[in-house]
Enzyme design. Structure first.
Site, mmCIF file in Angstrom:
data_model
loop_
_atom_site.group_PDB
_atom_site.id
_atom_site.type_symbol
_atom_site.label_atom_id
_atom_site.label_comp_id
_atom_site.label_asym_id
_atom_site.label_seq_id
_atom_site.Cartn_x
_atom_site.Cartn_y
_atom_site.Cartn_z
ATOM 1 C CD GLN A 100 -76.608 -9.536 28.656
ATOM 2 O OE1 GLN A 100 -76.633 -10.755 28.556
ATOM 3 N NE2 GLN A 100 -76.069 -8.900 29.718
ATOM 4 C CG HIS A 102 -77.032 -13.467 23.841
ATOM 5 N ND1 HIS A 102 -75.936 -13.184 24.624
ATOM 6 C CD2 HIS A 102 -78.097 -13.494 24.679
ATOM 7 C CE1 HIS A 102 -76.326 -13.061 25.887
ATOM 8 N NE2 HIS A 102 -77.633 -13.239 25.935
ATOM 9 C CD GLU A 119 -80.463 -15.162 27.188
ATOM 10 O OE1 GLU A 119 -79.697 -15.819 27.892
ATOM 11 O OE2 GLU A 119 -80.391 -13.922 27.078
ATOM 12 C CG HIS A 177 -81.581 -9.602 26.694
ATOM 13 N ND1 HIS A 177 -80.999 -9.998 25.509
ATOM 14 C CD2 HIS A 177 -80.891 -10.261 27.668
ATOM 15 C CE1 HIS A 177 -80.023 -10.845 25.745
ATOM 16 N NE2 HIS A 177 -79.926 -11.026 27.059
ATOM 17 N NE ARG A 197 -70.429 -7.288 30.256
ATOM 18 C CZ ARG A 197 -69.166 -7.689 30.279
ATOM 19 N NH1 ARG A 197 -68.250 -6.997 29.643
ATOM 20 N NH2 ARG A 197 -68.828 -8.761 30.950
#
Length: 346
Positions: A100, A102, A119, A177, A197
């Protein structure tokens, strides 16, 4: 009015790759017979808002807390705006997570409802031979990635790292990642639940259905690179005042190590012994107890001691004089909203 540390109720999220391991690790009161993959400890999103667990403000959610008490807790007016700038959770990957990505700010503007998400993961437990997938190998472009996706071997183009307890992984927006099976992490990120995804290992749910993929969005969001991951910088120069304050707090409590200073937040790891430690904090921060137990309090509010155990997350207001009375040695993470100019990873 003097404010003591504030503990929140966890929000449990069922995931196809989850289990009941958070009950064993942290004695979380998980719902029975559900694979819980995420435990949201601190969140301020439209559909999920953390609720204060105890004390005189019990039942108040984080949005009301910040609207009514934010500046008194030490936050700036900007930091009090919705959504609060941190989302903190525990992840239990009993099975491998999807590959996936972001979005960053630029690509988030391309897709309806998307929000930037940067993150980091602190590994709490890792089974033998478990791994973390993070970033693309050198010279991998969109064309090569699309080709491997069609062939079903995308993992061959990703950097693979052994998952080890105590390791720290920084995942800026745009980093492809995945987390391998058998890994539990504390995850800290910006306030977003936008995940695209790219590949889900041909997995089916209990009804035989595949989960939705977001291939075009993911391919647009990935940061392609012609080089290796940037080197880790162990020589931190010119720390921001926020990161320096976090380190000072950490060294008051035990042995502190800066893990990350990025444009969105700073993270410090602290290992501490049993006994009483005093500290002073001119800034509000979030404490994530990884192990150990005890009480933390504001000396100006001695009637309110906030007990903590491993797995608890607490908002620590700006405190003139505070104390941590550890009944058992342990480790914790301190996190603070921090907008320095440069990203520095230790």
């Amino acid at each position: 009015m003097h404010y003591s540390p504030i503990k929140f109720k966890p929000i449990f999220k069922q995931r196809i790759w989850g289990s009941d391991r958070l009950k064993r690790l942290f004695n979380k009161d998980l719902p029975p017979d559900e694979p819980i993959g995420e435990c949201w400890e601190l969140v301020d999103l439209p559909d999920d808002k953390s609720e204060i667990a105890e004390g005189p403000m019990a039942g108040m959610d984080i949005r009301q807390l910040l609207n009514e008490h934010g500046p008194a807790l030490g936050f700036t007016d900007e930091q009090c705006k919705s959504p609060f700038g941190l989302l903190i959770k525990f992840l239990d990957a009993n099975d491998v997570l999807s590959v996936q990505v972001h979005p960053d700010d630029k690509t988030a503007r391309m897709f309806t409802g998307a929000r930037h998400k940067t993150e980091c993961w602190y590994v709490l437990e890792a089974e033998p031979n478990s791994v973390i997938y993070r970033g693309l190998k050198p010279q991998v472009n969109r064309e090569k990635l699309t080709e491997s996706l069609n062939e079903g071997n995308i993992e061959k183009l990703m950097n693979v790292y052994p998952a080890r307890k105590g390791d720290f992984h920084f995942l800026p927006a745009g980093t492809i990642h995945a987390m391998g099976a058998g890994v539990v992490v504390a995850e800290i990120h910006t306030p977003s639940d936008t995940t695209y995804r790219l590949y889900d290992w041909n997995r089916k749910d209990s009804r035989g259905h595949s989960r939705e993929l977001h291939i075009e969005q993911a391919l647009a969001c990935i940061h392609y690179s012609n080089g290796e991951d940037p080197p880790i910088d162990n020589n931190i120069i010119g720390l921001s005042a926020v990161a320096s304050t976090l380190i000072d707090i950490g060294n008051s409590l035990g042995k502190a190590k800066l893990l990350l200073e990025c444009p969105y937040f700073s993270v410090v790891h602290i290992s501490y012994e049993s006994g009483l430690r005093e500290f002073s904090s001119g800034i509000p921060c979030v404490m994530i107890a990884l192990s150990g137990n005890g009480d933390i309090y504001n000396k100006d509010d001695l009637d309110r001691h906030c007990g903590y155990n491993a797995g608890d997350t607490m908002l620590i207001p700006a405190i003139r004089a505070g104390g941590l009375n550890a009944r058992q040695a342990g480790e914790l993470l301190l996190v603070c909203l921090a907008p320095p100019t440069n990203v520095k990873v230790v």
